[in-house]
Design an enzyme around this catalytic site. Structure first.
Site, PDB file in Angstrom:
ATOM      1  N   LYS A 211      19.906  18.684 -93.517  1.00 44.36           N
ATOM      2  CA  LYS A 211      20.118  19.597 -92.386  1.00 44.36           C
ATOM      3  C   LYS A 211      19.058  19.357 -91.310  1.00 44.36           C
ATOM      4  O   LYS A 211      17.902  19.044 -91.617  1.00 44.36           O
ATOM      5  CB  LYS A 211      20.084  21.041 -92.869  1.00 44.36           C
ATOM      6  CG  LYS A 211      20.500  22.071 -91.812  1.00 44.36           C
ATOM      7  CD  LYS A 211      20.467  23.475 -92.391  1.00 44.36           C
ATOM      8  CE  LYS A 211      20.855  24.519 -91.363  1.00 44.36           C
ATOM      9  NZ  LYS A 211      20.793  25.899 -91.896  1.00 44.36           N
ATOM     10  N   SER A 287      24.802  28.384 -91.225  1.00 42.66           N
ATOM     11  CA  SER A 287      24.466  27.416 -90.200  1.00 42.66           C
ATOM     12  C   SER A 287      24.395  25.971 -90.715  1.00 42.66           C
ATOM     13  O   SER A 287      24.290  25.027 -89.930  1.00 42.66           O
ATOM     14  CB  SER A 287      23.123  27.778 -89.566  1.00 42.66           C
ATOM     15  OG  SER A 287      22.078  27.787 -90.532  1.00 42.66           O
ATOM     16  N   SER A 311      23.368  30.878 -95.165  1.00 51.12           N
ATOM     17  CA  SER A 311      23.644  29.640 -94.435  1.00 51.12           C
ATOM     18  C   SER A 311      23.895  28.423 -95.314  1.00 51.12           C
ATOM     19  O   SER A 311      24.336  27.396 -94.815  1.00 51.12           O
ATOM     20  CB  SER A 311      22.494  29.338 -93.467  1.00 51.12           C
ATOM     21  OG  SER A 311      22.518  30.228 -92.383  1.00 51.12           O
TER      22      SER A 311
END
Length: 568
Positions: A211, A287, A311
């Site tokens: 990420k 996210s 997330s």
């Protein structure tokens, strides 16, 4: 949420009874609904302008908080709990403890010994009509060690797939920082180790995506933003990344994400919004949107995400893969954009629970400061290597708050989750009992104040010098809301954390796991306007976050596993 049985009115103040005196039998479940408009296009831009205007913006935020029953004017008898702390738990049967200070490759080897036998030969299916099947980490390892393929060969297929993905119209990038030559370099080193018989671990040669808020040298950490790398220089790997490198993993690049992690759909107007591999007209969730999508697409066996409010678990749920939110403090946060706070962790997204176990073993290890302050017990893994150990699953007791469990957008969701509980009961003898969790609305308030205040404190040096205008519209609205929180709001949130911890620890005296659907709904459809302008949709946000917040606010481990599809 005012429970009349134990909240007393004193003028305009609410005075809560101590949590230990609350009569749980009188708690009534109230459906939670966020009151806020859906905005995109011109109206979104206008709302951002008004929200950032000093006096008008403050009035708007006060109005929104009152509409959604904030915790103002509430007297809470509990002292604040500023970091999630729960008492040491009794050791469980059929688990294997891991040494945090040991080498990650040694922990991974121990985790491997905990897994059942693997029929790796079944991956070589030549029937074109056969259903899609994810390759697990052990499948790749088998292929490499059997000389059926090599990391370098697999890398060329991966690079071709990424190029095809990048040429999609509309743009839907999985990776936003990516260097094919860097991937080839790592794969060549892994290939050589296999040729020499000196592979580092079962993770050697395994493609893992990262990420974009986790430092992975030499890539920049942009946080899903086009300019953030200008103020956040990456000089070395985050701790979790260095542990994966020690295991021989091939780190393929930085995945797309909702800007700065401040949203849970995955919408990103900076680089393009990642699409759901199961339905490209729908969101991935966020996210950690790119991390979930690249695993769900079958291109990577695993990816790293971060989870401050679901997330990791939300995009895993919407994309049909596994997302593990680790216990607070189990993974070192050094080297992340948001490297301190009390709600966020780094955790793995994988195609299977088995791979989540291997990834967890590789990245775990708390920072020295957290080990001193939290005094955690040794981390452990379930020992699933024998039929005898599987029998211990029958001793598991699940806690289900039925009214909450069923508060979903479609009965398809609750029915499929209920079906899995029935299967676990029939096949393994697990039992499910009814529980009640008080003050769920207060938990939502405490979480948003906690994460909002902690994020703002880390972003303030960057956004107060004029750079906030370069953020997306929905991020700016979130920051405007966060600025409305006071020091008193933050302390009240930590007092609520203490109360909620008490309730949950009482529940965990009776059950091992609290079960819910991961999300209220399946993946929402993407609005075409939102792709270019963004959007704010608080009701959708609440729908996706309703069940996940206890793991973050209270620091508990939590996992999302796929159980089925809806009719769409």
């Amino acid at each position: 949420m005012v429970y009349l049985c134990y909240l007393l009115e004193m003028g305009k103040k609410r005075v809560m009874l101590p949590a230990s005196e609350v009569d749980i039998t009188t708690v009534k479940y109230t459906t939670q609904r966020i009151q806020a408009p859906y905005l995109t296009g011109f109206w979104l831009k206008l709302f951002v302008m008004l929200a950032e205007t000093p006096i008008i913006g403050s009035m708007i935020m006060i109005f929104l908080k009152k509409m959604n029953r904030g915790a103002e004017n509430t007297v809470i008898p509990e002292a604040p709990m500023f970091v999630p702390e729960f008492p040491p738990q009794e050791s469980e049967p059929d688990v294997v403890c891991l040494e945090e200070d040991g080498k990650p490759e040694e922990r991974v080897e121990l985790a491997l010994q905990c897994l059942p036998d693997n029929n790796a030969g079944s991956i070589w299916i030549t029937d074109p009509a056969a259903p899609f099947r994810y390759w697990k980490i052990r499948d790749y390892a088998y292929a490499y060690r059997s000389k059926l393929t090599a990391p370098s060969q697999a890398t060329e297929n991966f690079i071709s797939a990424i190029e095809e993905s990048n040429n999609q119209n509309p743009l839907a990038p999985l990776l936003i920082s990516y260097d094919p030559d860097e991937v080839r370099r790592q794969a060549a080193a892994s290939t050589q180790r296999f040729e020499e018989g000196s592979e580092l671990s079962i993770l050697d040669g395994i493609f893992i995506a990262v990420k974009d808020d986790i430092d992975c040298y030499p890539y920049p950490s942009k946080g899903g933003r086009t300019w953030f790398h200008e103020i956040h220089e990456v000089k070395k790997d985050a701790v979790c990344i260095s542990r994966l490198r020690n295991c021989g993993a091939v780190l393929v690049g930085k995945t797309n994400m909702h800007e700065l992690g401040l949203g849970i759909t995955g919408n990103n107007t900076n680089f393009g919004t990642t699409r759901n591999p199961h339905a490209p007209d729908r969101y991935t969730g966020g996210s950690s949107s790119g991390s979930a999508a690249i695993v769900s697409s079958g291109l990577c066996s695993a990816a790293l995400g971060t989870d401050g409010g679901g997330s990791v678990r939300i995009p895993s749920s919407l994309c049909g893969v596994v997302g593990l939110k680790t216990t607070y403090g189990r993974t070192d946060m050094k080297g992340l954009i948001f490297h301190y706070g009390t709600v966020a962790i780094v955790g793995p997204i994988t195609a299977t629970v088995e791979d989540a176990i291997l990834m967890y073993a590789a990245i775990l290890g708390s920072s020295p400061a957290e080990r001193i302050s939290l005094k955690p017990g040794l981390p452990c893994l379930p020992n699933l290597s024998s039929s005898e150990s599987w029998c211990s699953l029958g001793s598991l007791c699940f806690g289900k708050y039925t009214e909450w469990f069923n508060d979903v957008s479609s009965t398809e969701i609750s029915e499929k989750c209920e079906d899995v509980l029935n299967q676990l009961s029939e096949k393994h003898g697990c039992k499910t009992i009814e529980i009640v969790i008080p003050e769920l609305h207060e938990m939502h308030n405490a979480h948003i104040v906690s994460i909002g205040s902690e994020v703002l404190s880390q972003l303030n040096p960057y956004v107060e010098d004029g750079k906030s205008a370069r953020l997306t519209n929905d991020t700016r609205i979130n920051l405007a809301l966060f600025r409305s929180f006071t020091a008193s709001d933050y302390v009240v949130a930590q007092c609520l954390r203490q109360r909620l911890m008490y309730y949950h620890m009482e529940i965990f005296k009776k059950v091992d796991v609290i079960v819910t659907p991961t999300t209220v709904m399946t993946a929402p459809i993407i609005s075409p306007t939102a792709l270019t302008v963004g959007e704010t949709n608080m009701p959708i946000t609440e729908n996706l976050m309703r069940f996940v917040l206890a793991g973050n606010l209270l620091g508990f481990p939590a996992i999302s596993v796929p159980v089925g599809y809806d009719k769409q």
